[in-house]
Each structure stands twice: as structure tokens, then as C-alpha cells.
Motif scaffolding. Structure first.
Motif, PDB file in Angstrom:
ATOM      1  N   ARG A  85       0.838  -1.202   0.000  1.00  0.00           N
ATOM      2  CA  ARG A  85       0.000   0.000   0.000  1.00  0.00           C
ATOM      3  C   ARG A  85       0.877   1.259   0.000  1.00  0.00           C
ATOM      4  N   PHE A  86       1.992   1.208   0.716  1.00  0.00           N
ATOM      5  CA  PHE A  86       2.866   2.385   0.823  1.00  0.00           C
ATOM      6  C   PHE A  86       3.629   2.638  -0.479  1.00  0.00           C
ATOM      7  N   VAL A  87       4.185   1.597  -1.092  1.00  0.00           N
ATOM      8  CA  VAL A  87       5.050   1.794  -2.266  1.00  0.00           C
ATOM      9  C   VAL A  87       4.368   1.445  -3.585  1.00  0.00           C
ATOM     10  N   GLY A  88       3.081   1.072  -3.543  1.00  0.00           N
ATOM     11  CA  GLY A  88       2.414   0.622  -4.763  1.00  0.00           C
ATOM     12  C   GLY A  88       2.486   1.608  -5.908  1.00  0.00           C
ATOM     13  N   ASP A  89       2.364   2.881  -5.608  1.00  0.00           N
ATOM     14  CA  ASP A  89       2.404   3.896  -6.664  1.00  0.00           C
ATOM     15  C   ASP A  89       3.794   3.985  -7.290  1.00  0.00           C
ATOM     16  N   ILE A  90       4.815   3.704  -6.507  1.00  0.00           N
ATOM     17  CA  ILE A  90       6.196   3.747  -7.017  1.00  0.00           C
ATOM     18  C   ILE A  90       6.517   2.467  -7.793  1.00  0.00           C
ATOM     19  N   PHE A  91       6.212   1.331  -7.182  1.00  0.00           N
ATOM     20  CA  PHE A  91       6.570   0.044  -7.783  1.00  0.00           C
ATOM     21  C   PHE A  91       5.724  -0.282  -9.008  1.00  0.00           C
ATOM     22  N   GLY A  92       4.518   0.287  -9.072  1.00  0.00           N
ATOM     23  CA  GLY A  92       3.622  -0.070 -10.171  1.00  0.00           C
ATOM     24  C   GLY A  92       4.227   0.167 -11.530  1.00  0.00           C
ATOM     25  N   ALA A 146      13.242  -0.923  -9.044  1.00  0.00           N
ATOM     26  CA  ALA A 146      12.267  -0.971  -7.954  1.00  0.00           C
ATOM     27  C   ALA A 146      12.953  -1.272  -6.632  1.00  0.00           C
ATOM     28  N   ASN A 147      13.871  -2.248  -6.637  1.00  0.00           N
ATOM     29  CA  ASN A 147      14.576  -2.592  -5.403  1.00  0.00           C
ATOM     30  C   ASN A 147      15.455  -1.436  -4.925  1.00  0.00           C
ATOM     31  N   SER A 148      16.046  -0.709  -5.865  1.00  0.00           N
ATOM     32  CA  SER A 148      16.929   0.402  -5.490  1.00  0.00           C
ATOM     33  C   SER A 148      16.163   1.510  -4.797  1.00  0.00           C
TER      34      SER A 148
END
Length: 471
Positions: A85-92, A146-148
Motif C-alpha cells: 500500500r505504501f510503495v504501490g504507486d512507485i513500484f507499479g 524498484a529494489n533500489s
């Protein structure tokens, strides 16, 4: 033990297991493409034999990597819903591009390559394996980007109303300095694995079948694989040095933990061996190389490298009370095992080249034993590298933004996580046996016979025709 502990173990086990296949797939895709290019340019059949031979091993490994990789993204929603939920916008964005562009690129062109022998024009068929190799490497980049973000968050803002990280600069995420150095470091590690596999299989056939007509083919494969391994080892060292300097900038606690450095030093010495107290708060005994850590961390032999205790005080003041140091023995030894196992593979490659000098062929059984172990060494090194990368970031799941304990799914019970963990472990163990047996079976079979097969009488029913794993 609680759900958080088991969820971390599950993600760690499935991730490390999946990454056993990833570097081999990345490296072999390019090496097979190079071998086919050599055949296309020269017409020499030995390159065609090696292309089909190692191509079959590549396909087995690729299939297993896809199967084990699917679980990784599912786990974000299963056990780490608050993190998702926190990183979904970034990882998407990077993960969607990886799936829609890179993965479909490699899977589509691998299909064309498998079924395109004798059906596609040679140039188009060659282009298909290169497209698949490019897709494989693109997949790696987007996943590493994404991992970075977890290591060095950039290109985002935290919405105070929703408490979620929102993407503000996609280019910044893709050009994260951690990603830019992690990618070549990972690719070099992949070629270390792939080159070692070429050497191991070729050595087995050279020692076991000394008078085979394919001995020159295996000699070329052993030398080619050895050179790939040595060049990759050099690449790992160079990119690792750059990575260490960037890590010192963005994650100084990870560098301090990797060296067992408890107090800030200027200049700082590299730890060959450090024994710390049981609570991980101080150094009891150490063997060190003066100035080396300062150079590795800052590029300056007299540079300042901050220690664990000083960083702990800084983070406690900045983020609130808590322990912000990772498990020191894990980070310290995983860092050293990563280097030791990787360089051991390079040493064996150097020995193989020495035994091939002046047209000789190796017949030493001790060299064969070393060669058979050789592919395992960089695989173990890669695993320890990821253990160091992820464990060294703890207690953060996103450095400076979210603690690992805050990312776990609150609605998942200990029993549920333990059940899935047990099931995944058993399934993966079964897949490991299948993968190993398939690789050994087809590796032992040797390079294919390119003699044209006899014509099949079309008057016979199709059911009477033999089935074979061929392409």
C-alpha cells in the motif's frame, strides 16, 4: 516467533531460491546469442552444436525461473500488504513495464527461437535470440530499479493524508544512482555464473570422453567460459568498488555493519577479521588493513567512515527510539562470503586456461572436481550478495521511510504464514530436484549430432513417431 518473523523467512527463502535461476538465465541468454552469432558469421558447425547444447540448458533454467518468480510479486499482497500500500504507486510503473514490455519481449522471442529453427531466415532467427537476451536484461533493470528505491528512495513524496508514497519523477526512479551501479554489478555476477557453467560442462566431457570427436568443441567451450568468468570477475570487482562508495553515501550503517566498524574512523581500516561482543555494540578483536576501508568507502585513503554506534545515535535522534543496526554477524560474513566464493570461481577459471595452454586438453580428475563445483561458487556468492543487500538495510523495508515491522500484513495470522511458508519450501525443494536432474541429464548427453535425420515415412500413423525434446 510471530507472523513477521515467518513472513521475512518466507520472502527470504523464496527470493534466494528464485535468484538461483535468474543469473544463469541472464548470462546464458547472451552467451547462447554470441555462440549463434559466431556460427552465423563463420559457418563453423561447432558453434551451432554449442548453441543448441547450451541453449537447451538455458531453456530449462528459464522455465524454472519463470515458475519461481511468479510467487515473488504475489507475496507483496499476501504477507506485505501495508508495504504494498505504501510503495504501490512507485513500484507499479517499473514492475508493469517489466511485465508488459521486457518479459513479453523475451518470452515471445524465445518462442520464435525455439520453433524457428529451419523455419525462419537465419538472420531473423538470430535476431530472435538477441531480442530475448535484451528482454531478459531489461527485466533485470526494471526490477533492480524498484529494489533500489527501497535502498535509496528518490522521485517521490509522501502524501500526508493517505500516508502513501506517490511517484513524482519516474526518470529519477529509473536513474537512481543505486540502480545505475547495481545493474552492471548484477549482470557481471550473472556472467560469472553462466561462464562457470560453460566451463563445468565442457570439463566433464573433456575428462570423461578424451577421444571424442567433439573434443575440440569442448575445448573451445571451456576456454570461452573461462574467459567470460575472468572478465565477469573483473566487472564484479570494479562495479562492487563503485557500489561500496555509493553505499557509504546513502546507507552508511550498511557499510559500517559490513566491516564491523563500531566507532567512526578517519582514516578507516578494512577488517580482515573482527570479533565483536555478543550484544553487537563493540569490537573485541580485529585484524585490519590500514586506510583500505577509507578508500573503498570514500575514494580517499584518509576519508571518514562512520561507525555503528555513532550512526545508531544519529538515527535514534532523527527517527525516534529504536535499534537501527542490522544483525552484524550476518552482514559482516555475508559480505565476505560473497567476495570469497566469487573469486574462487575466477581462480578455477584461471587454472582451466593454464591447463589448456599450447593446445593441451585437461585430463586431471582434481580439475574436473573443481570444475563441477565451479558453477555453485558464483551462485552462492550471488545469494550472499543479496542477503547482505537486504539484511544490511534492516530494520528498514524502505530506507528512512518504513520499518520492516510496519510493512507486514496485519490480517495474516502466524498459522497462515507458516502454512504457506511450509508449502512453498516443499514445492521449491521438489522443483530443485527436477531442475537439477534435467540439467544433469541434458548436460551429460553432450552436444547434438548434426547429421541429418533419415526421412520419415509419411505412410505411418503419427502416433508411431517418437517424441523428443528438440528444437
Amino acid at each position: 516467533m510471530d507472523a513477521l518473523d515467518v513472513a521475512r523467512w518466507q520472502f527470504g527463502v523464496t527470493t534466494v531460491y528464485h535468484f538461483l535461476f535468474v543469473p544463469l538465465t541472464i548470462g546464458l541468454s547472451v552467451l547462447v546469442a554470441i555462440l549463434q552469432t559466431l556460427w552465423h558469421r563463420t559457418g563453423n558447425e561447432r558453434y551451432l552444436k554449442l548453441t543448441k547444447f547450451y541453449g537447451k540448458l538455458f531453456l530449462i533454467n528459464f522455465a524454472m525461473g519463470v515458475v519461481t518468480g511468479i510467487v515473488q510479486e504475489f507475496q507483496f499482497g499476501m504477507n506485505w500488504s501495508d508495504y504494498s500500500r505504501f510503495v504501490g504507486d512507485i513500484f507499479g510503473a517499473p514492475l508493469a513495464i517489466e511485465a508488459l514490455v521486457a518479459f513479453f519481449l523475451e518470452s515471445t522471442f524465445i518462442g520464435l527461437w525455439i520453433f524457428g529453427w529451419e523455419r525462419l531466415p537465419k538472420r531473423l532467427h538470430l535476431a530472435s535470440i538477441w531480442a530475448a537476451a535484451i528482454g531478459t536484461n531489461l527485466s533485470a533493470y526494471f526490477i533492480l530499479a524498484a529494489n533500489s528505491f527501497m535502498q535509496n528512495p528518490v522521485g517521490y513524496r509522501v502524501n500526508p493524508d493517505t500516508g502513501r508514497a506517490e511517484l513524482t519523477d519516474f526518470v529519477a526512479v529509473l536513474t537512481n544512482k543505486v540502480a545505475l551501479v547495481t545493474f552492471p554489478h548484477t549482470i557481471a555476477g550473472a556472467f560469472l555464473v553462466a561462464g562457470s557453467l560453460l566451463v563445468a560442462v565442457a570439463l566433464w566431457h573433456l575428462v570423461r570422453n578424451r577421444d571424442s570427436a567433439d573434443t575440440p568443441t569442448y575445448r573451445f567451450a571451456a576456454k570461452f567460459g573461462s574467459w567470460v568468468t575472468l572478465v565477469a570477475a573483473a566487472g564484479v570487482l570494479i562495479t562492487g568498488d563503485i557500489q561500496g562508495k555509493i553505499m557509504t553515501q546513502v546507507q552508511p550503517m550498511k557499510m559500517a555493519a559490513a566491516e564491523g566498524l563500531y566507532s567512526t574512523e578517519s582514516p578507516a581500516s578494512f577488517s580482515v577479521l573482527t570479533v565483536g561482543s555478543l550484544d553487537g555494540s563493540r569490537e573485541l578483536f580485529a585484524i585490519k588493513i590500514p586506510y583500505l576501508l577509507s578508500y573503498l568507502g570514500t575514494g580517499d585513503p584518509k576519508g571518514t567512515v562512520h561507525g555503528i554506534n555513532d550512526l545508531q545515535a544519529q538515527y535514534a535522534s532523527q527517527y525516534g527510539a529504536g535499534n537501527y543496526a542490522p544483525i552484524i554477524p550476518v552482514t559482516y560474513w555475508s559480505f565476505r562470503f560473497m567476495i570469497a566464493f566469487g573469486m574462487a570461481a575466477a581462480a578455477i577459471a584461471l587454472l582451466v586456461l593454464w591447463t589448456h595452454r599450447k593446445g593441451r586438453a585437461p585430463h586431471n580428475k582434481w580439475l574436473l572436481r573443481a570444475g563441477l563445483v565451479m558453477p555453485l561458487l558464483p551462485l552462492v556468492a550471488n545469494s550472499f550478495g543479496w542477503i547482505f543487500t537486504e539484511m544490511g538495510r534492516q530494520p528498514w523495508i524502505v530506507f528512512g521511510e518504513m520499518l520492516t515491522r510496519n510493512g507486514v500484513s496485519r490480517s495474516v495470522s502466524l498459522t497462515e504464514v507458516l502454512t504457506s511458508f511450509t508449502a512453498f519450501t516443499l514445492i521449491y525443494a521438489t522443483l530443485a530436484v527436477i531442475e537439477f536432474r534435467l540439467l544433469v541429464r541434458y548436460a551429460k548427453a553432450g552436444v547434438p549430432d548434426l547429421t541429418p535425420a533419415p526421412e520419415i515415412d509419411d505412410s505411418h500413423d503419427d502416433a508411431e513417431r517418437p517424441l523428443a525434446f528438440a528444437y
